[in-house]
Design a protein around this motif. Sequence first.
Motif, short mmCIF file in Angstrom:
data_model
loop_
_atom_site.label_atom_id
_atom_site.label_comp_id
_atom_site.label_asym_id
_atom_site.label_seq_id
_atom_site.Cartn_x
_atom_site.Cartn_y
_atom_site.Cartn_z
N GLU A 34 42.53 -26.32 -29.02
CA GLU A 34 43.02 -25.48 -30.11
C GLU A 34 43.57 -26.33 -31.26
O GLU A 34 43.36 -26.00 -32.44
N LEU A 35 44.27 -27.41 -30.93
CA LEU A 35 44.76 -28.31 -31.98
C LEU A 35 43.60 -28.93 -32.74
O LEU A 35 43.60 -28.99 -33.98
N GLU B 154 48.38 -31.90 -43.07
CA GLU B 154 47.95 -30.67 -43.73
C GLU B 154 48.23 -29.44 -42.86
O GLU B 154 48.69 -28.41 -43.37
N ILE B 155 47.95 -29.51 -41.56
CA ILE B 155 48.23 -28.33 -40.74
C ILE B 155 49.74 -28.14 -40.58
O ILE B 155 50.21 -27.01 -40.38
N LEU C 248 42.63 -28.97 -36.74
CA LEU C 248 42.38 -30.19 -37.50
C LEU C 248 41.01 -30.18 -38.15
O LEU C 248 40.85 -30.60 -39.31
N ARG C 249 40.02 -29.69 -37.43
CA ARG C 249 38.64 -29.73 -37.92
C ARG C 249 38.37 -28.66 -38.98
O ARG C 249 37.37 -28.74 -39.68
N ASP D 119 39.33 -31.07 -41.76
CA ASP D 119 38.37 -32.17 -41.89
C ASP D 119 37.48 -32.14 -40.65
O ASP D 119 37.93 -32.47 -39.54
N SER D 120 36.25 -31.76 -40.81
CA SER D 120 35.33 -31.57 -39.67
C SER D 120 35.02 -32.87 -38.95
O SER D 120 34.44 -32.85 -37.86
N GLY D 121 35.40 -34.01 -39.51
CA GLY D 121 35.13 -35.29 -38.87
C GLY D 121 36.28 -35.82 -38.05
O GLY D 121 36.21 -36.94 -37.54
#
Length: 288
Positions: A70-71, A25-26, A75-76, A79-81
Amino acid sequence: MAYTRKDVSTLTVAERRRFVGAMLEIKRRGEYDEFVRTHIDYYVADGDGGLRAAHMAPSFLPWHRKFLLELERALRRVDSGVSVPYWDWTRNRTPSSAPWTKDLLGGNGRRSDHRVMTGPFAYGNGKWTIKEGVTDVKFLTRDFGHPQDPLELPTRTELSRALDDAVYDTSPWDSTSTKGFRNRLEGWGRGSGSGAWGNHNRVHRWVGGHMLGGASVNDPVFWLHHAFIDLQWSLWQRRHGGARYLPANPPGPGSSQYERIVARHEGMPPWNVTPDQMEDVGRIYRYA
């Protein structure tokens, strides 16, 4: 509350799926290629004219720690998990072990052109096109073990030699430093074959393909590799009673930006954080 970075070989099927999904997604959003550009910009060798902050310098470890954070922030946001798992290349040493599975990073490149044909990051899936690099190749490449001039992944014994060195770094603070934890871990050596590349560097050489040089971030294994390198810095600190980054000596008159960063009096580009600000990050993440 601190989040956890896990050994990639222990991830559940769901955790693998979520990590891959957030990475893709990123990449789709264009954020991932900004990380590639950043690493290319700051991959500066001893003899080059630019500022050495990311490699061949004491700030190698704090710079990459900030880069990883930073990566993970990116990502979070998806998706925070999700966090970056680490690849322990002293244990998972074969092309069939984690992280080289079809549901994670895919495997080796094919013999003819080193193009990765399996896994979610294979060019044929249409979701991982190389847009920032030092060549015009659009597909991810790997060349495990560099068969033309074979070399092996570093061993636990070789890694322990770096961890045993109680001094963080030594003069001249670059790729020619023969003592000190930083360069023993970063792995600039002498000679040819495996002897020319230690620990961190030899892993880049072993994976091959895009993992060679400044555009190495194009291979997602970059992050798993550097999460393991970051873990070693934490282990080194604990092994040596909380040993610190280089002493905060004041830079002399006319000191360069590089010398001011080494002495902790100037922030590392592009984030303007000093190396010692990256020493204690246990409140942000932990390792399992």
